[in-house]
Design a protein around this motif. Structure first.
Motif, mmCIF file in Angstrom:
data_model
loop_
_atom_site.group_PDB
_atom_site.id
_atom_site.type_symbol
_atom_site.label_atom_id
_atom_site.label_comp_id
_atom_site.label_asym_id
_atom_site.label_seq_id
_atom_site.Cartn_x
_atom_site.Cartn_y
_atom_site.Cartn_z
ATOM 1 N N LEU A 182 0.840 -1.185 0.000
ATOM 2 C CA LEU A 182 0.000 0.000 0.000
ATOM 3 C C LEU A 182 0.880 1.242 0.000
ATOM 4 O O LEU A 182 2.103 1.157 0.054
ATOM 5 N N GLY A 183 0.250 2.403 -0.022
ATOM 6 C CA GLY A 183 0.987 3.650 0.054
ATOM 7 C C GLY A 183 1.547 3.885 1.445
ATOM 8 O O GLY A 183 1.395 3.060 2.354
ATOM 9 N N ASP A 184 2.176 5.015 1.623
ATOM 10 C CA ASP A 184 2.787 5.373 2.896
ATOM 11 C C ASP A 184 1.751 5.389 4.010
ATOM 12 O O ASP A 184 0.645 5.920 3.843
ATOM 13 N N SER A 185 2.104 4.824 5.152
ATOM 14 C CA SER A 185 1.147 4.715 6.259
ATOM 15 C C SER A 185 0.747 6.063 6.830
ATOM 16 O O SER A 185 -0.324 6.201 7.422
ATOM 17 N N ARG A 186 1.590 7.070 6.666
ATOM 18 C CA ARG A 186 1.293 8.397 7.234
ATOM 19 C C ARG A 186 0.588 9.298 6.230
ATOM 20 O O ARG A 186 -0.359 9.998 6.559
ATOM 21 N N THR A 187 1.070 9.317 5.007
ATOM 22 C CA THR A 187 0.569 10.269 4.018
ATOM 23 C C THR A 187 -0.342 9.643 2.968
ATOM 24 O O THR A 187 -1.072 10.355 2.283
ATOM 25 N N GLY A 188 -0.282 8.322 2.821
ATOM 26 C CA GLY A 188 -1.057 7.678 1.774
ATOM 27 C C GLY A 188 -0.402 7.756 0.411
ATOM 28 O O GLY A 188 -0.942 7.247 -0.573
ATOM 29 N N ASP A 220 -3.819 -9.601 2.572
ATOM 30 C CA ASP A 220 -2.588 -9.226 3.271
ATOM 31 C C ASP A 220 -1.954 -8.053 2.542
ATOM 32 O O ASP A 220 -1.551 -8.161 1.379
ATOM 33 N N CYS A 221 -1.899 -6.928 3.204
ATOM 34 C CA CYS A 221 -1.365 -5.707 2.592
ATOM 35 C C CYS A 221 -0.506 -4.976 3.622
ATOM 36 O O CYS A 221 -0.859 -4.912 4.798
ATOM 37 N N VAL A 222 0.601 -4.431 3.160
ATOM 38 C CA VAL A 222 1.552 -3.768 4.047
ATOM 39 C C VAL A 222 1.898 -2.390 3.482
ATOM 40 O O VAL A 222 2.217 -2.279 2.297
ATOM 41 N N PRO A 223 1.822 -1.334 4.275
ATOM 42 C CA PRO A 223 2.258 -0.015 3.799
ATOM 43 C C PRO A 223 3.710 -0.074 3.338
ATOM 44 O O PRO A 223 4.532 -0.774 3.947
ATOM 45 N N ARG A 224 4.031 0.639 2.306
ATOM 46 C CA ARG A 224 5.365 0.518 1.726
ATOM 47 C C ARG A 224 6.465 0.984 2.676
ATOM 48 O O ARG A 224 7.572 0.439 2.659
ATOM 49 N N ASP A 225 6.178 1.973 3.534
ATOM 50 C CA ASP A 225 7.196 2.423 4.476
ATOM 51 C C ASP A 225 7.452 1.369 5.548
ATOM 52 O O ASP A 225 8.589 1.206 6.009
ATOM 53 N N THR A 226 6.424 0.632 5.925
ATOM 54 C CA THR A 226 6.606 -0.466 6.876
ATOM 55 C C THR A 226 7.496 -1.537 6.277
ATOM 56 O O THR A 226 8.432 -2.030 6.926
ATOM 57 N N ALA A 227 7.210 -1.905 5.035
ATOM 58 C CA ALA A 227 8.023 -2.918 4.357
ATOM 59 C C ALA A 227 9.469 -2.462 4.237
ATOM 60 O O ALA A 227 10.405 -3.248 4.406
ATOM 61 N N ALA A 228 9.678 -1.182 3.949
ATOM 62 C CA ALA A 228 11.032 -0.656 3.797
ATOM 63 C C ALA A 228 11.813 -0.763 5.106
ATOM 64 O O ALA A 228 12.989 -1.151 5.111
ATOM 65 N N LYS A 229 11.182 -0.429 6.209
ATOM 66 C CA LYS A 229 11.860 -0.503 7.508
ATOM 67 C C LYS A 229 12.253 -1.937 7.852
ATOM 68 O O LYS A 229 13.344 -2.185 8.374
ATOM 69 N N LEU A 334 17.396 -9.416 16.185
ATOM 70 C CA LEU A 334 18.042 -8.144 15.874
ATOM 71 C C LEU A 334 17.594 -7.021 16.803
ATOM 72 O O LEU A 334 18.073 -5.889 16.689
ATOM 73 N N GLY A 335 16.675 -7.316 17.704
ATOM 74 C CA GLY A 335 16.140 -6.275 18.576
ATOM 75 C C GLY A 335 15.263 -5.299 17.826
ATOM 76 O O GLY A 335 15.124 -4.138 18.215
ATOM 77 N N LYS A 336 14.625 -5.780 16.738
ATOM 78 C CA LYS A 336 13.820 -4.903 15.887
ATOM 79 C C LYS A 336 12.363 -5.381 15.819
ATOM 80 O O LYS A 336 11.683 -5.173 14.817
ATOM 81 N N SER A 337 11.902 -6.014 16.849
ATOM 82 C CA SER A 337 10.551 -6.579 16.818
ATOM 83 C C SER A 337 9.478 -5.516 16.577
ATOM 84 O O SER A 337 8.406 -5.810 16.042
ATOM 85 N N ALA A 338 9.777 -4.276 16.938
ATOM 86 C CA ALA A 338 8.790 -3.203 16.800
ATOM 87 C C ALA A 338 8.469 -2.879 15.341
ATOM 88 O O ALA A 338 7.424 -2.272 15.066
ATOM 89 N N VAL A 339 9.347 -3.257 14.401
ATOM 90 C CA VAL A 339 9.104 -2.905 13.007
ATOM 91 C C VAL A 339 8.306 -3.974 12.272
ATOM 92 O O VAL A 339 8.021 -3.844 11.081
ATOM 93 N N ALA A 340 7.936 -5.054 12.962
ATOM 94 C CA ALA A 340 7.147 -6.108 12.314
ATOM 95 C C ALA A 340 5.834 -5.523 11.805
ATOM 96 O O ALA A 340 5.208 -4.695 12.472
ATOM 97 N N PRO A 341 5.388 -5.913 10.608
ATOM 98 C CA PRO A 341 4.146 -5.365 10.044
ATOM 99 C C PRO A 341 2.950 -5.578 10.965
ATOM 100 O O PRO A 341 2.761 -6.652 11.531
ATOM 101 N N SER A 342 2.171 -4.533 11.115
ATOM 102 C CA SER A 342 0.943 -4.599 11.900
ATOM 103 C C SER A 342 0.059 -3.452 11.428
ATOM 104 O O SER A 342 0.430 -2.289 11.541
ATOM 105 N N ILE A 343 -1.085 -3.783 10.867
ATOM 106 C CA ILE A 343 -1.947 -2.745 10.315
ATOM 107 C C ILE A 343 -3.361 -2.915 10.858
ATOM 108 O O ILE A 343 -3.889 -4.035 10.914
ATOM 109 N N SER A 344 -3.960 -1.822 11.289
ATOM 110 C CA SER A 344 -5.332 -1.882 11.799
ATOM 111 C C SER A 344 -6.296 -1.999 10.624
ATOM 112 O O SER A 344 -5.970 -1.676 9.476
#
Length: 375
Positions: A182-188, A220-229, A334-344
């Motif tokens: 999907l588009g950016d999670s903040r701006t669309g 199953d859809c993920v914002p592109r900025d989430t995927a990038a992180k 990696l201590g990066k669990s917070a970046v796992a995809p999660s979308i409401s």
């Protein structure tokens, strides 16, 4: 860490520009202009060096001098380039999704040979190499199957070829499969391309307003900025050899992916005036969804838009989830669990239908799509 990334001009690449580490090198094609990409880099105040090359050529089109210079600093190669055209010819899909990917392994091997240290390779793929599989799709190598679309087939072939070549050359490899972006999670913000992950622009033209789908179909859809992180975190992991035991990951929502019925109803509740005719989801079996989605390739007389419409049914109409156990294990390590995809559900509905708050709808009122996914 210095990563070299191909495909920065694509949907995922645009997000990577916003999030990559300070030391990043982008590989761009000589045959296409890079004005828009350069402007984006400048507007984000990013220091990204662009190098001209070609993923469909050996060593990605770079000469010895360029390879020696890059070998001094590059610690990881990330390939986000490839064709996402569902109507692409066999030749174009082969060159972009198979040949280019295999040459990427050789490119990483050449940098390692020159530098005298391992240079891992991160290849992006699509979760839809699963074809028409239902249930839980594992993060493993998938076998051959006759129900894949042409696009899915060449993506699958690319995976098999990359896995073999990496083993032959001893290149550390991580294969990252992505779902619809999907588009950016903040701006669309999103990109428009000819072949998107969508139910096309035929929302109002569906026969009798009926949308066939399995009872518990998920999108199953993920914002592109989430995927990038997530991708950047994984690149850091393989560059530091922290993920040596992981071969394939799904950058997906897994079992938390929104149900199709819930997604559609959420969009209607957000803005019931944003659509023309409404559709009714009717229960269909797996074989029905798969057979209808294959009609576009069986009957060439259908228009490209209708073919995309039919193919898109299998990406929203099947009851399945993409396992992400490997992904979560890797991110935790990696201590990066917070970046796992999660979308409401609301965010998924807004981004999918272009109903992002504070912005005019991403999709023209005359062309409301069910799924406005970027490639």
């Amino acid at each position: 860490m210095t990563i070299l990334v191909s495909g920065l001009s694509g949907q995922l690449g645009h997000a990577l520009v916003d999030h990559v580490p300070a030391k990043t090198i982008g590989l761009v094609r000589r045959s296409t202009g890079t004005t828009r990409l350069r402007r984006r880099i400048e507007s984000r105040s990013r220091e990204i060096e662009l190098v001209e090359g070609d993923i469909t050529a050996r060593d990605w089109g770079l000469d010895r001098a360029a390879l020696e210079r890059l070998a001094e600093t590059v610690t990881c190669v990330v390939n986000c380039a490839g064709s996402t055209d569902w109507q692409g010819t066999a030749e174009s899909l082969q060159m972009s999704n198979v040949v280019g990917a295999v040459y990427g392994v050789g490119f990483a091997a050449r940098l390692a040979e020159i530098s005298g240290r391992p240079v891992p390779y991160l290849q992006t793929s699509t979760a839809y190499v699963a074809g028409s599989a239902v249930g839980v799709v594992p993060e493993t190598r998938l076998g051959a199957g006759g129900d894949r679309t042409r696009y899915e087939h060449f993506k699958w072939m690319g995976e098999q070829a990359v896995l073999r070549r990496a083993a032959e050359l001893g290149v550390p490899l991580l294969l990252a499969r992505l779902p619809a972006l999907l588009g950016d999670s903040r701006t669309g913000e999103t990109l428009y391309k000819n072949s998107l992950y969508l139910l096309s622009e035929r929302w109002n033209d569906l026969p009798f307003g009926l949308l066939p789908a399995m009872k518990n179909a998920r999108v199953d859809c993920v914002p592109r900025d989430t995927a990038a992180k997530v991708l950047i975190a994984l690149a850091e992991g393989i560059a530091t050899q922290s993920l040596s035991d992981v071969e394939i990951v799904h950058i997906t929502n897994g079992a938390q992916a929104p149900a199709l019925r819930a997604l559609v109803e959420a969009a209607r509740m957000i803005d019931q005036h944003a659509f023309g005719k409404w559709v009714r989801i009717v229960a269909a079996g797996r074989d029905h969804v798969v057979n209808v989605s294959a009609l576009g390739e069986r009957f060439g007389r259908l228009s490209a838009k209708w073919q995309n419409t039919l193919i898109g049914l299998r990406y929203i109409g099947l009851d399945r989830s993409f396992d992400r156990g490997n992904l979560l294990t890797a991110l935790n390590a990696l201590g990066k669990s917070a970046v796992a995809p999660s979308i409401s559900l609301e965010a998924a509905a807004r981004l999918t239908f272009g109903l992002h708050p504070g912005r005019e709808s991403i999709v023209s009122p005359k062309h409301r799509s069910l799924v406005r996914f970027g490639a």
